[in-house]
Design a protein around this motif. Structure first.
Motif, PDB file in Angstrom:
ATOM      1  N   CYS B  67      -1.140  -4.433   5.597  1.00  0.00           N
ATOM      2  CA  CYS B  67      -1.217  -3.708   4.323  1.00  0.00           C
ATOM      3  C   CYS B  67      -0.286  -4.357   3.306  1.00  0.00           C
ATOM      4  CB  CYS B  67      -0.815  -2.249   4.523  1.00  0.00           C
ATOM      5  SG  CYS B  67      -1.928  -1.369   5.635  1.00  0.00           S
ATOM      6  N   ALA B  68      -0.573  -4.102   2.023  1.00  0.00           N
ATOM      7  CA  ALA B  68       0.250  -4.689   0.970  1.00  0.00           C
ATOM      8  C   ALA B  68       1.589  -3.965   0.846  1.00  0.00           C
ATOM      9  CB  ALA B  68      -0.506  -4.662  -0.360  1.00  0.00           C
ATOM     10  N   THR B  69       1.606  -2.683   1.158  1.00  0.00           N
ATOM     11  CA  THR B  69       2.857  -1.920   1.080  1.00  0.00           C
ATOM     12  C   THR B  69       2.972  -0.987   2.289  1.00  0.00           C
ATOM     13  OG1 THR B  69       1.907  -0.007  -0.057  1.00  0.00           O
ATOM     14  CG2 THR B  69       2.714  -1.800  -1.462  1.00  0.00           C
ATOM     15  N   ASP B  71       3.791   2.097   1.981  1.00  0.00           N
ATOM     16  CA  ASP B  71       3.135   3.350   1.569  1.00  0.00           C
ATOM     17  C   ASP B  71       1.699   3.356   2.083  1.00  0.00           C
ATOM     18  OD1 ASP B  71       5.161   4.612  -0.158  1.00  0.00           O
ATOM     19  OD2 ASP B  71       4.864   2.854  -1.416  1.00  0.00           O
ATOM     20  N   GLU B  72       1.029   2.240   1.878  1.00  0.00           N
ATOM     21  CA  GLU B  72      -0.364   2.143   2.337  1.00  0.00           C
ATOM     22  C   GLU B  72      -0.430   2.250   3.859  1.00  0.00           C
ATOM     23  OE1 GLU B  72      -1.942  -1.598   1.107  1.00  0.00           O
ATOM     24  OE2 GLU B  72      -1.404  -1.234  -0.972  1.00  0.00           O
ATOM     25  N   THR B  75      -0.109   5.772   4.945  1.00  0.00           N
ATOM     26  CA  THR B  75      -1.205   6.627   4.495  1.00  0.00           C
ATOM     27  C   THR B  75      -2.511   6.257   5.193  1.00  0.00           C
ATOM     28  OG1 THR B  75      -0.041   6.704   2.378  1.00  0.00           O
ATOM     29  CG2 THR B  75      -2.237   7.653   2.436  1.00  0.00           C
ATOM     30  N   VAL B  76      -2.725   4.978   5.463  1.00  0.00           N
ATOM     31  CA  VAL B  76      -3.907   4.577   6.238  1.00  0.00           C
ATOM     32  C   VAL B  76      -3.815   5.169   7.647  1.00  0.00           C
ATOM     33  CG1 VAL B  76      -5.170   2.624   7.270  1.00  0.00           C
ATOM     34  CG2 VAL B  76      -4.358   2.451   4.918  1.00  0.00           C
TER      35      VAL B  76
END
Ligand SMILES: Cc1ncc(C[n+]2csc(CCOP(=O)(O)OP(=O)(O)O)c2C)c(N)n1
Ligand SMILES: [Mg+2]
Lengths: 190, 186
Positions: B67-69, B71-72, B75-76
């Motif tokens: 993931c790019a962050t 946070d992602e 959340t994913v």
């Protein structure tokens, strides 16, 4: 040239079929009344996360479409998610961005770059399979069946006016943890 | 203290962890998996655990999504859980600091189980992380304590049981749980 968000949401609600829907910000109050019995989860409390939550759902449930109803300011906050989604290549992922040019929910401050930010171009550049910008309701009505049937990930930038309600003016609705639990249980049997 | 933890042991433990999670999901009424893999690793690359990430590249039974962050990644993982899929978030301490609002909003407030493996890069062998000269190492456990997140530390191959244990803690408490990777993987 702009669409009333409630009109766009009504068209999406009518065409959504069995899709899992992930609204956030000003799409959420209207969605509550337009799609009350839906497989939805409204994102509150983690601005920018709707696209990633939708991605997780789409990867878990490739048999079902996932429609993310994102805000323009929200997407800017997690803009890298465009590349993450493009890289994961979920065929069932449809990303609607409601581009009103402002952070409506927090008091209508202009987003960085305002209306000049082109989310469709950004999505294409990130690697989405398709991306379009739509600013007329009739155009959306005509193209929606093809968009919802397209191989994802695809993004639709909807150029919209301001919604009638925001999560600040229309509080209430089912709290997030209860929505999460309800959706998890519903998803077991569909 | 051992020198390192072999990546292959961590991967075998992840497989067992996912298998156990699927059994638990089935007991709650989750229909049988429609996927060929056992579970998901959501990662923003952690230098400390890089040999695990390299080995995961070749691993068919575990799907890895970079993931790019962070946070992602978190959340994913939450979205996967909603759809009945077990996941592990593999990041480093800086990534925890970068994604605190998501920890709070998604996993704590949303009551969504998220299990983290967090690498303590630059952790000194001879001292407790809380006494580290590096702020990145030093603040990790106090931050988790502030948010009431259960955590444990992997200090060698003998501690691998903590991974399934804390994955279980995250599921049973419906929230975050963390295993800190206290030494490099090899
Ligand atoms: C991390 C974080 N920073 C700031 C805010 C404050 N905030 C709440 S709503 C909002 C605006 C959302 O804008 P947008 O995504 O464009 O949705 P709209 O309200 O325009 O539909 C902001 C900035 C927040 N909730 N979380
Ligand atoms: Mg906006």
């Amino acid at each position: 040239m702009a669409i009333k968000p409630e009109d766009a949401l009504r068209l999406i609600a009518e065409a959504r079929g069995g899709a899992i829907c992930v609204p956030t910000m000003t799409t959420s109050p209207a969605w509550r009344t337009l799609a009350p019995d839906d497989l939805s989860v409204t994102c509150v409390g983690f601005m920018g996360g709707a696209s990633a939550l939708g991605l997780g759902l789409a990867l878990a449930r490739p048999d079902r479409r996932v429609l993310v109803l994102d805000g323009d300011g929200s997407l800017l906050m997690q803009l890298g998610s465009l590349a993450t989604i493009a890289g994961a290549r979920p065929r069932n992922f449809v990303h609607f961005v409601f581009k009103n040019g402002v952070y409506h929910t927090s008091g209508s401050q202009e987003i960085p770059g305002g209306l000049t930010v082109d989310f469709a171009m950004m999505a294409k550049a990130a690697g989405y399979r398709g991306a379009w910008s739509i600013g007329e309701l009739d155009d959306l009505r005509r193209r929606l069946p093809a968009i919802l049937g397209a191989e994802g990930p695809v993004l639709v930038e909807l150029i919209t006016t301001l919604a009638n309600e925001t999560p600040m003016t229309a509080r209430g609705g089912v709290p997030f943890p209860q929505q999460v639990e309800a959706l998890r249980i519903k998803l077991r049997s569909v | 203290m051992p020198e390192s933890i072999p990546a292959s042991l961590i991967i075998d433990t992840l497989k067992d962890t996912f298998t156990e999670a699927r059994v638990a999901f089935a007991a709650e009424g989750q229909p049988p998996s429609r996927h060929a893999h056992l579970g998901w690793v959501l990662s923003v690359p952690d230098t400390h655990q890089r040999t695990v990430l390299a080995a995961l590249d070749k691993e068919q039974a575990i799907r890895t999504l970079t993931c790019a962050t962070e946070d992602e990644a978190v959340t994913v993982a939450a979205g996967l859980y909603l759809g009945g899929e077990p996941a592990v978030v593999m990041i480093q301490h800086a990534g925890l600091y970068a994604s605190v609002n998501t920890l709070r909003g998604v996993s704590l407030d949303g009551r969504l189980p998220v299990f983290y493996l967090i690498g303590l890069l630059s952790r000194e062998r001879d001292r407790d992380p809380r006494e580290s000269r590096h702020s990145m190492v030093r603040h990790c456990e106090p931050l988790l304590d502030t948010f009431g997140v259960p955590h444990a530390r992997l200090e060698g191959p003998g501690d691998l049981h903590l991974i399934p244990e804390y994955h279980r803690v995250s599921r049973e408490r419906r929230g975050p749980a963390v295993v800190l990777v206290g030494l490099e993987t090899s």
